[in-house]
Scaffold this active site. Structure first.
Site, short mmCIF file in Angstrom:
data_model
loop_
_atom_site.label_atom_id
_atom_site.label_comp_id
_atom_site.label_asym_id
_atom_site.label_seq_id
_atom_site.Cartn_x
_atom_site.Cartn_y
_atom_site.Cartn_z
N SER A 102 0.81 -1.20 0.00
CA SER A 102 0.00 0.00 0.00
C SER A 102 0.86 1.27 0.00
CB SER A 102 -0.96 -0.04 1.21
OG SER A 102 -1.93 0.95 1.12
N HIS A 125 -2.66 -1.46 -4.55
CA HIS A 125 -4.12 -1.59 -4.61
C HIS A 125 -4.76 -0.20 -4.53
CE1 HIS A 125 -4.55 -0.63 -0.36
NE2 HIS A 125 -3.66 -1.54 -0.05
#
Length: 211
Positions: A102, A125
């Site tokens: 992330s 993501h």
């Protein structure tokens, strides 16, 4: 004995060529404006930002090594740390061990040169938020703005294009309950996200060349 004391007290090591390197751990979850539970491993941005300034101004420190093993966390705090790392004049190198997920991805590419361990993973993501969210167009526009900031930072400080990052973000075939892409070791290098696969030996050798 002195080298052991330095590591324990200051996070500094002295190489065989007498170069002083500051070692910085970015671990657990990146903590932002809200405190996480005491049982969580965290990297607190309000602690690391002034330390980065101090190390940058310390003439005895010749380079900084960022050892990264993070599940991600607060986007604003993570980007603030990444921007600070990227703005430093001293040689900076990142080493991803374990995970860099992330917001950990911008942190990994923020250094002047990046390494990843063969078994380490990186996950790209879409932006996610916890808690109550108002389902209005403005909310989605805000999400898009945050996502664009992350994508542009990653693209600017690596060899991967924005369109490729966005494609990996919305990949449906890898994560069972989520969108995104997992990159393991060499995969991250092949995609242009990380410079090189390696460990501590390769990292120290590269830092000495940079110095």
């Amino acid at each position: 004995m002195k080298e052991k004391d330095d590591i324990e007290e200051y996070g500094q090591i002295t190489t065989s060529n007498n170069h002083k390197i500051q070692v910085v751990s970015i671990i657990g979850e990146i903590e932002g404006h809200e405190c996480l539970p005491a049982t969580s491993k965290t990297t607190k941005y309000e602690h690391i930002l002034p330390q980065l300034v101090s190390w940058e101004m310390n003439d005895e420190i010749e380079a900084i090594l960022f050892v990264i093993n993070t599940v991600g966390g607060d986007v604003a705090a993570g980007l603030a740390i990444a921007e600070m790392i990227n703005s430093m004049k001293k040689p900076t190198v990142s080493l991803v061990i374990g995970d860099s997920h992330s917001i950990g991805v911008p942190l990994a590419v923020a250094a002047k040169y990046s390494f990843i361990a063969p078994s380490a993973t990186m996950i790209i993501h879409p932006v996610r938020m916890n808690g109550l969210i108002i389902g209005a167009p403005q909310t989605y526009d805000y999400f898009k703005m945050i996502q664009d900031r992350i994508v542009k930072f990653i693209s600017k400080h690596s060899k991967i294009q924005q369109k490729e990052i966005e494609k990996m973000m919305f990949n449906k075939g890898v994560l069972t309950k989520d969108l995104g892409t997992i990159l393991v070791g060499e995969d991250a290098v092949e995609k242009g996200l990380i410079n090189e696969v390696g460990g501590l030996k390769e990292v120290i050798e590269h830092i000495e060349k940079m110095i």
